[in-house]
Design an enzyme around this catalytic site. Structure first.
Site, mmCIF file in Angstrom:
data_model
loop_
_atom_site.group_PDB
_atom_site.id
_atom_site.type_symbol
_atom_site.label_atom_id
_atom_site.label_comp_id
_atom_site.label_asym_id
_atom_site.label_seq_id
_atom_site.Cartn_x
_atom_site.Cartn_y
_atom_site.Cartn_z
ATOM 1 N N ASP A 30 6.356 7.950 2.817
ATOM 2 C CA ASP A 30 6.884 6.924 3.242
ATOM 3 C C ASP A 30 8.491 6.984 3.335
ATOM 4 O O ASP A 30 8.990 7.676 2.470
ATOM 5 C CB ASP A 30 6.625 5.457 2.701
ATOM 6 C CG ASP A 30 6.993 4.409 3.559
ATOM 7 O OD1 ASP A 30 5.876 3.657 4.085
ATOM 8 O OD2 ASP A 30 8.345 4.229 3.759
ATOM 9 N N ILE A 31 9.124 6.893 4.655
ATOM 10 C CA ILE A 31 10.603 7.057 4.627
ATOM 11 C C ILE A 31 11.399 6.175 3.619
ATOM 12 O O ILE A 31 12.616 6.437 3.295
ATOM 13 C CB ILE A 31 11.071 7.073 6.263
ATOM 14 C CG1 ILE A 31 12.015 7.732 6.509
ATOM 15 C CG2 ILE A 31 11.257 5.511 6.496
ATOM 16 C CD1 ILE A 31 12.537 7.987 7.798
ATOM 17 N N ASN A 87 -1.273 -3.490 5.482
ATOM 18 C CA ASN A 87 -0.640 -4.727 6.006
ATOM 19 C C ASN A 87 -1.317 -4.999 7.664
ATOM 20 O O ASN A 87 -1.100 -3.994 8.472
ATOM 21 C CB ASN A 87 0.961 -4.327 6.202
ATOM 22 C CG ASN A 87 1.435 -4.463 4.764
ATOM 23 O OD1 ASN A 87 0.943 -5.132 3.812
ATOM 24 N ND2 ASN A 87 2.553 -3.420 4.734
ATOM 25 N N GLY A 93 3.263 -8.329 7.173
ATOM 26 C CA GLY A 93 4.577 -7.269 7.071
ATOM 27 C C GLY A 93 4.352 -6.043 7.951
ATOM 28 O O GLY A 93 4.913 -5.261 7.649
ATOM 29 N N GLN A 94 3.181 -6.119 8.935
ATOM 30 C CA GLN A 94 2.991 -4.947 9.606
ATOM 31 C C GLN A 94 4.153 -4.877 10.513
ATOM 32 O O GLN A 94 4.430 -5.781 11.340
ATOM 33 C CB GLN A 94 1.635 -4.784 10.388
ATOM 34 C CG GLN A 94 1.322 -3.440 11.251
ATOM 35 C CD GLN A 94 -0.061 -3.765 11.685
ATOM 36 O OE1 GLN A 94 -0.811 -4.718 11.566
ATOM 37 N NE2 GLN A 94 -0.573 -2.417 12.167
ATOM 38 N N HIS A 100 -2.172 2.105 9.392
ATOM 39 C CA HIS A 100 -1.847 3.269 8.240
ATOM 40 C C HIS A 100 -2.328 2.483 7.105
ATOM 41 O O HIS A 100 -1.992 1.261 6.539
ATOM 42 C CB HIS A 100 -0.303 3.279 8.392
ATOM 43 C CG HIS A 100 0.584 2.132 8.198
ATOM 44 N ND1 HIS A 100 0.808 1.847 9.758
ATOM 45 C CD2 HIS A 100 1.395 1.585 7.630
ATOM 46 C CE1 HIS A 100 1.533 0.757 9.702
ATOM 47 N NE2 HIS A 100 1.872 0.715 8.181
ATOM 48 N N HIS A 102 -0.991 2.258 3.073
ATOM 49 C CA HIS A 102 0.047 2.847 2.082
ATOM 50 C C HIS A 102 -0.634 3.132 0.725
ATOM 51 O O HIS A 102 -1.578 2.399 0.499
ATOM 52 C CB HIS A 102 0.903 1.514 1.770
ATOM 53 C CG HIS A 102 1.408 1.172 3.004
ATOM 54 N ND1 HIS A 102 3.017 1.179 3.047
ATOM 55 C CD2 HIS A 102 1.271 0.319 4.036
ATOM 56 C CE1 HIS A 102 3.345 0.603 3.960
ATOM 57 N NE2 HIS A 102 2.305 -0.009 4.658
HETATM 58 P P1 AMP Z 1 4.060 -1.520 7.730
HETATM 59 O O1 AMP Z 1 5.317 -2.243 7.193
HETATM 60 O O2 AMP Z 1 2.948 -1.827 6.726
HETATM 61 O O3 AMP Z 1 3.418 -1.465 9.127
HETATM 62 O O4 AMP Z 1 4.530 0.068 6.986
HETATM 63 C C1 AMP Z 1 5.352 0.708 8.093
HETATM 64 C C2 AMP Z 1 5.957 1.872 7.022
HETATM 65 O O5 AMP Z 1 6.219 3.118 7.747
HETATM 66 C C3 AMP Z 1 7.218 1.366 6.271
HETATM 67 O O6 AMP Z 1 6.841 1.454 4.959
HETATM 68 C C4 AMP Z 1 8.324 2.332 6.475
HETATM 69 O O7 AMP Z 1 9.174 2.586 5.621
HETATM 70 C C5 AMP Z 1 7.480 3.465 6.991
HETATM 71 N N1 AMP Z 1 8.097 4.294 8.229
HETATM 72 C C6 AMP Z 1 8.822 3.972 9.337
HETATM 73 N N2 AMP Z 1 9.238 5.126 9.905
HETATM 74 C C7 AMP Z 1 8.764 6.282 9.257
HETATM 75 C C8 AMP Z 1 8.858 7.370 9.439
HETATM 76 N N3 AMP Z 1 9.441 7.820 10.476
HETATM 77 N N4 AMP Z 1 8.417 8.342 8.430
HETATM 78 C C9 AMP Z 1 7.755 7.782 7.466
HETATM 79 N N5 AMP Z 1 7.660 6.508 7.110
HETATM 80 C C10 AMP Z 1 8.293 5.681 8.105
#
Ligand code: AMP
Ligand code: ZN
Length: 114
Positions: A30-31, A87, A93-94, A100, A102
């Site tokens: 995760d970024i 999520n 919070g999605q 995906h 986590h």
């Molecule tokens: P969610 O809020 O459950 O939809 O999770 C989306 C996740 O994607 C968040 O934890 C972000 O930090 C992560 N995210 C967004 N852009 C990227 C990216 N380019 N590379 C890796 N993780 C990312």
């Protein structure tokens, strides 16, 4: 889906720190990590959320869960404990609408989650 961030990561059009690749899944860091281990596990195929993944009914959800555990073993958190979170929906919070998981670990994880 051409405008989906995680489809672009799967297609290697957007860079990511990939930790696992299987036939049907990809895992990358995760970024914005919320724990020492914070890896996202996605199916290569686009499904909007966990409900759509479950409805796919072709063993993909099973593959994804197995990939999550493989990541936990690789990351060294399988013994200490880890959490798998989907999520599902904006209210939960999605923010990225390509399903995906986590995989979080490497620190104490409060329950109930916020
Ligand atoms: P969610 O809020 O459950 O939809 O999770 C989306 C996740 O994607 C968040 O934890 C972000 O930090 C992560 N995210 C967004 N852009 C990227 C990216 N380019 N590379 C890796 N993780 C990312
Ligand atoms: Zn997608």
């Amino acid at each position: 889906m051409s405008d989906c961030l995680f489809c672009k990561i799967v297609a290697k059009e957007v860079p990511a720190d990939i930790v696992l690749e299987t036939g049907r899944a990809l895992a990358f860091r995760d970024i914005n990590p919320q724990a020492p281990t914070h890896v996202l596990v996605v199916p290569r195929a686009h499904h909007e959320n966990a409900a759509a993944l479950a409805a796919a009914d072709d063993g993909l959800a099973d593959d994804l869960l197995k990939a999550c555990h493989t990541v936990a073993v690789q990351e060294g958190v399988a013994e200490s404990g880890y959490r798998i979170v989907f999520n599902t929906g904006e209210g939960a919070g999605q923010t990225v609408f390509h399903v995906h998981a986590h995989v979080l670990g490497g620190r104490g994880l409060a329950w109930p989650p916020g």
